[in-house]
Design a protein around this motif. Sequence first.
Motif, PDB file in Angstrom:
ATOM      1  N   ALA A  10     104.694 -19.221  49.336  1.00  0.00           N
ATOM      2  CA  ALA A  10     106.261 -19.108  49.489  1.00  0.00           C
ATOM      3  C   ALA A  10     107.015 -19.778  50.429  1.00  0.00           C
ATOM      4  CB  ALA A  10     106.727 -17.675  49.254  1.00  0.00           C
ATOM      5  N   ILE A  11     106.229 -19.791  51.727  1.00  0.00           N
ATOM      6  CA  ILE A  11     106.739 -20.369  52.804  1.00  0.00           C
ATOM      7  C   ILE A  11     106.620 -22.121  52.774  1.00  0.00           C
ATOM      8  CG2 ILE A  11     106.252 -20.954  55.371  1.00  0.00           C
ATOM      9  CD1 ILE A  11     105.403 -17.898  55.796  1.00  0.00           C
ATOM     10  N   ALA A  12     105.662 -22.563  52.093  1.00  0.00           N
ATOM     11  CA  ALA A  12     105.482 -23.921  51.880  1.00  0.00           C
ATOM     12  C   ALA A  12     106.565 -24.269  50.852  1.00  0.00           C
ATOM     13  CB  ALA A  12     104.087 -24.285  51.357  1.00  0.00           C
ATOM     14  N   TYR A  13     106.918 -23.510  49.914  1.00  0.00           N
ATOM     15  CA  TYR A  13     107.730 -23.876  48.811  1.00  0.00           C
ATOM     16  C   TYR A  13     109.279 -23.818  49.551  1.00  0.00           C
ATOM     17  CZ  TYR A  13     110.709 -23.610  44.693  1.00  0.00           C
ATOM     18  OH  TYR A  13     111.678 -23.926  43.741  1.00  0.00           O
ATOM     19  N   PHE A  14     109.561 -22.871  50.477  1.00  0.00           N
ATOM     20  CA  PHE A  14     110.832 -22.839  51.018  1.00  0.00           C
ATOM     21  C   PHE A  14     111.091 -23.955  51.986  1.00  0.00           C
ATOM     22  CE2 PHE A  14     111.435 -18.598  48.803  1.00  0.00           C
ATOM     23  CZ  PHE A  14     112.367 -19.124  48.222  1.00  0.00           C
ATOM     24  N   GLU A  15     109.770 -24.657  52.698  1.00  0.00           N
ATOM     25  CA  GLU A  15     109.812 -25.430  53.829  1.00  0.00           C
ATOM     26  C   GLU A  15     110.448 -24.957  54.874  1.00  0.00           C
ATOM     27  OE1 GLU A  15     111.813 -28.349  51.446  1.00  0.00           O
ATOM     28  OE2 GLU A  15     109.860 -29.570  51.199  1.00  0.00           O
ATOM     29  N   ASN A  16     111.376 -25.325  55.636  1.00  0.00           N
ATOM     30  CA  ASN A  16     111.989 -25.004  56.795  1.00  0.00           C
ATOM     31  C   ASN A  16     113.107 -24.037  56.681  1.00  0.00           C
ATOM     32  OD1 ASN A  16     113.582 -27.138  55.684  1.00  0.00           O
ATOM     33  ND2 ASN A  16     113.801 -28.123  57.495  1.00  0.00           N
ATOM     34  N   ASP A  17     113.425 -23.682  55.502  1.00  0.00           N
ATOM     35  CA  ASP A  17     114.432 -22.624  55.276  1.00  0.00           C
ATOM     36  C   ASP A  17     114.036 -21.064  55.831  1.00  0.00           C
ATOM     37  OD1 ASP A  17     116.749 -21.119  54.255  1.00  0.00           O
ATOM     38  OD2 ASP A  17     116.710 -21.804  52.444  1.00  0.00           O
ATOM     39  N   ILE A  18     114.486 -20.987  57.171  1.00  0.00           N
ATOM     40  CA  ILE A  18     113.893 -19.727  57.795  1.00  0.00           C
ATOM     41  C   ILE A  18     114.726 -18.708  57.497  1.00  0.00           C
ATOM     42  CG2 ILE A  18     115.580 -20.204  60.076  1.00  0.00           C
ATOM     43  CD1 ILE A  18     111.763 -18.710  59.973  1.00  0.00           C
ATOM     44  N   ARG A  19     115.886 -18.976  56.988  1.00  0.00           N
ATOM     45  CA  ARG A  19     116.715 -17.621  56.315  1.00  0.00           C
ATOM     46  C   ARG A  19     115.975 -17.113  55.204  1.00  0.00           C
ATOM     47  NH1 ARG A  19     122.631 -17.340  53.692  1.00  0.00           N
ATOM     48  NH2 ARG A  19     121.568 -19.036  52.712  1.00  0.00           N
ATOM     49  N   ARG A  20     115.657 -17.893  54.360  1.00  0.00           N
ATOM     50  CA  ARG A  20     114.991 -17.590  52.872  1.00  0.00           C
ATOM     51  C   ARG A  20     113.570 -16.771  53.271  1.00  0.00           C
ATOM     52  NH1 ARG A  20     119.536 -18.090  50.609  1.00  0.00           N
ATOM     53  NH2 ARG A  20     120.267 -20.005  49.599  1.00  0.00           N
ATOM     54  N   ILE A  21     112.987 -17.474  54.325  1.00  0.00           N
ATOM     55  CA  ILE A  21     111.414 -17.082  54.490  1.00  0.00           C
ATOM     56  C   ILE A  21     111.616 -15.502  55.316  1.00  0.00           C
ATOM     57  CG2 ILE A  21     109.628 -17.521  55.963  1.00  0.00           C
ATOM     58  CD1 ILE A  21     110.063 -20.545  55.386  1.00  0.00           C
ATOM     59  N   SER A  22     112.665 -15.498  56.184  1.00  0.00           N
ATOM     60  CA  SER A  22     112.764 -14.348  57.058  1.00  0.00           C
ATOM     61  C   SER A  22     113.054 -13.131  55.851  1.00  0.00           C
ATOM     62  CB  SER A  22     113.848 -14.382  57.892  1.00  0.00           C
ATOM     63  OG  SER A  22     113.331 -14.968  58.985  1.00  0.00           O
ATOM     64  N   HIS A  23     113.986 -13.542  54.912  1.00  0.00           N
ATOM     65  CA  HIS A  23     114.581 -12.554  54.003  1.00  0.00           C
ATOM     66  C   HIS A  23     113.329 -12.131  53.027  1.00  0.00           C
ATOM     67  CE1 HIS A  23     116.946 -10.638  50.664  1.00  0.00           C
ATOM     68  NE2 HIS A  23     116.140 -11.199  49.771  1.00  0.00           N
ATOM     69  N   LEU A  24     112.477 -13.084  52.602  1.00  0.00           N
ATOM     70  CA  LEU A  24     111.276 -12.566  51.602  1.00  0.00           C
ATOM     71  C   LEU A  24     110.383 -11.845  52.281  1.00  0.00           C
ATOM     72  CD1 LEU A  24     108.229 -14.040  51.810  1.00  0.00           C
ATOM     73  CD2 LEU A  24     109.823 -16.139  51.306  1.00  0.00           C
ATOM     74  N   LEU A  25     110.120 -12.076  53.711  1.00  0.00           N
ATOM     75  CA  LEU A  25     109.151 -11.177  54.610  1.00  0.00           C
ATOM     76  C   LEU A  25     109.832  -9.786  54.882  1.00  0.00           C
ATOM     77  CD1 LEU A  25     107.965 -13.871  57.075  1.00  0.00           C
ATOM     78  CD2 LEU A  25     106.738 -12.946  55.299  1.00  0.00           C
ATOM     79  N   ALA A  52     107.756  -9.053  45.646  1.00  0.00           N
ATOM     80  CA  ALA A  52     108.515  -8.818  46.765  1.00  0.00           C
ATOM     81  C   ALA A  52     108.472 -10.365  47.313  1.00  0.00           C
ATOM     82  CB  ALA A  52     108.153  -7.844  47.595  1.00  0.00           C
ATOM     83  N   VAL A  53     107.484 -10.893  47.731  1.00  0.00           N
ATOM     84  CA  VAL A  53     107.356 -12.137  48.226  1.00  0.00           C
ATOM     85  C   VAL A  53     108.334 -13.296  47.407  1.00  0.00           C
ATOM     86  CG1 VAL A  53     105.806 -14.193  48.759  1.00  0.00           C
ATOM     87  CG2 VAL A  53     105.206 -11.455  49.331  1.00  0.00           C
ATOM     88  N   LEU A  54     108.070 -13.295  46.187  1.00  0.00           N
ATOM     89  CA  LEU A  54     108.650 -14.315  45.269  1.00  0.00           C
ATOM     90  C   LEU A  54     109.985 -13.811  44.623  1.00  0.00           C
ATOM     91  CD1 LEU A  54     105.363 -15.475  43.630  1.00  0.00           C
ATOM     92  CD2 LEU A  54     106.133 -16.465  45.359  1.00  0.00           C
ATOM     93  N   HIS A  55     110.535 -12.932  45.041  1.00  0.00           N
ATOM     94  CA  HIS A  55     111.545 -12.223  44.098  1.00  0.00           C
ATOM     95  C   HIS A  55     112.827 -13.261  44.296  1.00  0.00           C
ATOM     96  CE1 HIS A  55     113.092 -10.951  47.975  1.00  0.00           C
ATOM     97  NE2 HIS A  55     114.432 -10.730  47.762  1.00  0.00           N
ATOM     98  N   ASP A  56     112.920 -14.129  45.196  1.00  0.00           N
ATOM     99  CA  ASP A  56     113.998 -15.025  45.232  1.00  0.00           C
ATOM    100  C   ASP A  56     113.719 -16.496  45.110  1.00  0.00           C
ATOM    101  OD1 ASP A  56     115.975 -13.130  45.622  1.00  0.00           O
ATOM    102  OD2 ASP A  56     116.557 -13.333  47.716  1.00  0.00           O
ATOM    103  N   ILE A  57     112.386 -16.700  44.625  1.00  0.00           N
ATOM    104  CA  ILE A  57     111.998 -18.017  44.545  1.00  0.00           C
ATOM    105  C   ILE A  57     112.452 -18.950  43.523  1.00  0.00           C
ATOM    106  CG2 ILE A  57     110.187 -17.915  42.634  1.00  0.00           C
ATOM    107  CD1 ILE A  57     109.425 -19.170  45.825  1.00  0.00           C
TER     108      ILE A  57
END
Length: 170
Positions: A10-25, A52-57
Amino acid sequence: METGKVIEAAIAYFENDIRRISHLLKVYGFAKAIGEKEQLDLFTMECLETAAVLHDIGIKISEEKYQSSAGKYQELEGPPVAAVILKKLEFPAPVTERVAYLIGHHHTYDKIEGMDYQILVEADFLVNINEDGLDSSKQGLDSIRKIKENIFKTKTGTKILESIYLSKVN
């Protein structure tokens, strides 16, 4: 359970989008905590944590395709993306199918079926209340009370909601 691999993907998919990565975590953290306290069986817990990790993928495709991050678009676009990720990670079909279902319904609150679904919704609300700024006004607190009444069903999720957002105002 291979949640670490799902988080990495999921982190690789969202690349540098820290907001989305933080949200999923954050959603993952709440979901895992609630699921453990509610004593889910292993299969349900694996589905919950993975969803939970992938819900907003689906949000990236939704924003590209519809210029919107609306929940209905995430529910539409997320399951196929999740299925590709989980296939690459060699997840079993029953887990992949349930996770796709959860992702495809996590913004639909009128027909919640299953503890994994209920907890995913609660965890997402716990994070979104803060991220959307609902906790900082009287109107926001009224909204939180309505969310508690209409959405929250687990003892653990309700306790967390009250502790974070309502303990100083009750």
